[in-house]
Scaffold this motif. Structure first.
Motif, PDB file in Angstrom:
ATOM      1  N   GLN A   1      -6.777  10.750   5.596  1.00 11.71           N
ATOM      2  CA  GLN A   1      -5.397  11.230   5.775  1.00 11.71           C
ATOM      3  C   GLN A   1      -4.666  10.494   6.904  1.00 11.71           C
ATOM      4  O   GLN A   1      -3.535  10.026   6.710  1.00 11.71           O
TER       5      GLN A   1
ATOM      6  N   GLU B   1      -3.323   7.063   5.996  1.00 10.79           N
ATOM      7  CA  GLU B   1      -2.107   7.044   5.185  1.00 10.79           C
ATOM      8  C   GLU B   1      -0.887   7.506   5.975  1.00 10.79           C
ATOM      9  O   GLU B   1       0.182   6.907   5.903  1.00 10.79           O
ATOM     10  N   ASP B   2      -1.034   8.595   6.751  1.00  8.69           N
ATOM     11  CA  ASP B   2       0.118   9.236   7.389  1.00  8.69           C
ATOM     12  C   ASP B   2       0.346   8.801   8.827  1.00  8.69           C
ATOM     13  O   ASP B   2       1.453   8.941   9.346  1.00  8.69           O
TER      14      ASP B   2
END
Length: 488
Positions: free
Chosen positions: A320, A323-324
């Motif tokens: 996560q 990606e973020d």
């Protein structure tokens, strides 16, 4: 007087965010005692003994009253020893040993030693920023923390002892003068890429990674220089901008890893945790959430050496933030957000015994052992690497050759490429689009994989000084993405 109340101001840290805390000290007649209320953790509760001894060591009077210290707001959890100094000052103000109005005008943050010395505490930069935002422009803190607090543009009151803080608040004398460290010592030089002999393909991948901010996986037999290459990526990364320096320094301050002689993180950080690191150590967490290695590598490099040896939950937790660019730590008492926009560099062998891919060795792994080895890494995680490079064992003539190109020369090309990419992403020619479309069918590539190949191709074009992405740039990106399926 039967009852006396005084207040001081400090800040609690929720993740990286400072929250105002009013330290209220209430003295009343009755059996002498000392209680701290307001959802304080163990370290904060132990302040009772440190504050009592510190006040006595400063040759000040300990009030023989029933003392209640409230840390407001009561529903906010208070973690750490930074509340020692404001608790001591509020008690001294309530017993009229220092002017209460002077104490209320200052923010305070620091730990007390039993002899009254004021010790530095991690997170003082975030505390200083919180005080600045609320109009409290003076911060009383440990002398060792002064250079860090100065970054928030507050008036720093550095003290080495509780007695110095009391004398300053009484107006008897100023604390020892603090000399601003605008000339912060430079960071130690990163390892030079010129030390790497041979490995031209891996060096090219390292340059692409630095220019485009791509994640890199280096795979090959033991002793081929994979770790050596990964440790040289920070040396060819652009220096941090002023806003980035403050952002990274704040994270390292909250984590308590800043060195007193280097209060400013001016170079891209480099973190290389051991493969035994837990999930909380990698992504952050704990009772009072603290940044993990992923956040400490923000704006820099996170090196995971021997990638398959890491616990799978720790690796999956990185998907996560990759990606973020952020990590959200949710607890019953609230949520903490930590930035984590880092470049991931990983190294691994091609099999458990290390013989695979080495012409001079023979792999002894069974098919079942190889399958178990591959299962340690999920396809979703591997898909987040933009560049996958097989690093072969160097030849004898490569090891006898002269030193390769130094980091300074590579950095110049990286800076030029980043400037081109910042202006506008280069467009693709029809031949490049056709090659990319055919690759989607042949490999196949996921939507994320296709986008990553396109970004690597754009980086290759920018390094070459081209305004458009040609088919050769897409071919190079595909070769690094899928070295066995696509041949040039």
């Amino acid at each position: 007087m039967a009852r006396v109340l005084a207040r001081s101001v400090t800040y609690a840290l929720i993740g990286l965010e400072p929250r105002r805390v009013e330290v209220e000290a209430h003295l009343q007649r009755g059996v002498p005692g000392f209680a701290i209320v307001g959802l304080a953790d163990r370290a904060c509760q132990e302040a009772k003994e440190r504050v009592r001894s510190g006040i006595a060591s400063a040759e000040l009077e300990w009030p023989l009253r029933r003392i209640t210290v409230n840390l407001a707001p009561a529903e906010l959890r208070k973690v750490g020893s930074g509340f020692d100094l404001p608790i001591a000052l509020s008690i001294l103000a309530a017993s009229r040993q220092v002017p209460a109005e002077r104490v209320a005008e200052h923010a305070a943050f620091g730990e007390l030693a039993l002899d009254g010395r004021v010790r530095p505490v991690g997170g003082v930069l975030a505390v200083a920023e919180g005080a600045k935002a609320e109009g409290l422009v003076r911060l009383v803190c440990a002398s060792e923390s002064a250079a860090e607090a100065e970054l928030a543009a507050v008036d720093v009151v550095p003290v080495r002892h509780l007695a110095e803080a009391v004398a300053y608040l009484r107006g008897e004398r100023d604390p020892p003068p603090y000399e601003s460290r605008n000339g912060h010592p430079p960071a130690p030089a990163a390892p030079d890429l010129g030390d790497v002999l041979g490995q031209q393909r891996a060096r090219r991948a390292l340059e692409l990674a630095a220019a485009g901010g791509h994640n890199l996986l280096l795979a090959g037999p033991p002793g081929t220089g994979k770790t050596m290459l990964g440790r040289r990526l920070p040396g060819i990364l652009p220096p941090l901008q002023r806003e980035e320096v403050i952002e990274v320094t704040r994270i390292h301050s909250v984590a308590g890893v800043l060195r007193p002689d280097r209060p400013l993180v001016a170079a891209p950080p480099f973190r290389a945790p051991h493969h035994s690191a837990s999930v909380a150590a990698i992504v952050g967490g704990g009772v009072g959430p603290r940044p993990g290695e992923a956040s400490l590598a923000h704006r820099g490099v996170l090196l995971l050496d021997e990638l398959p040896e890491f616990a799978r939950p720790a690796l999956e937790a990185l998907r996560q933030p990759l990606e973020d660019g952020t990590i959200s730590i949710a607890r019953a008492g609230g949520q903490a957000l930590f930035p984590a926009r880092f470049q991931l560099v990983a190294t691994m062998n091609l099999c458990p015994c290390g013989g695979r891919g080495d012409p001079a060795a023979e792999c002894s792994c069974s098919p079942q052992r190889l399958a178990a080895f591959r299962d340690k890494l999920s396809r979703a995680l591997v898909d987040r690497f933009d560049l996958v490079v097989t690093v072969p064992r160097p030849r004898a003539h490569e090891l006898e050759a002269e030193r390769g190109e130094r980091s300074a020369a590579v950095l110049a090309r990286v800076l030029a490429a980043r400037e081109r990419l910042a202006e506008a992403l280069p467009g693709r020619t029809k031949a490049a689009d056709d090659l990319l479309s055919r690759a989607v069918e042949r490999v196949p590539l996921s939507a994320r994989g296709r986008a990553r190949v396109a970004r690597v191709a754009a980086t290759a074009a920018a390094l070459a000084g081209n305004d458009t992405v040609e088919a050769e740039h897409v071919a190079e990106a595909l070769a690094y993405r899928t070295p066995r399926e696509i041949a040039a």
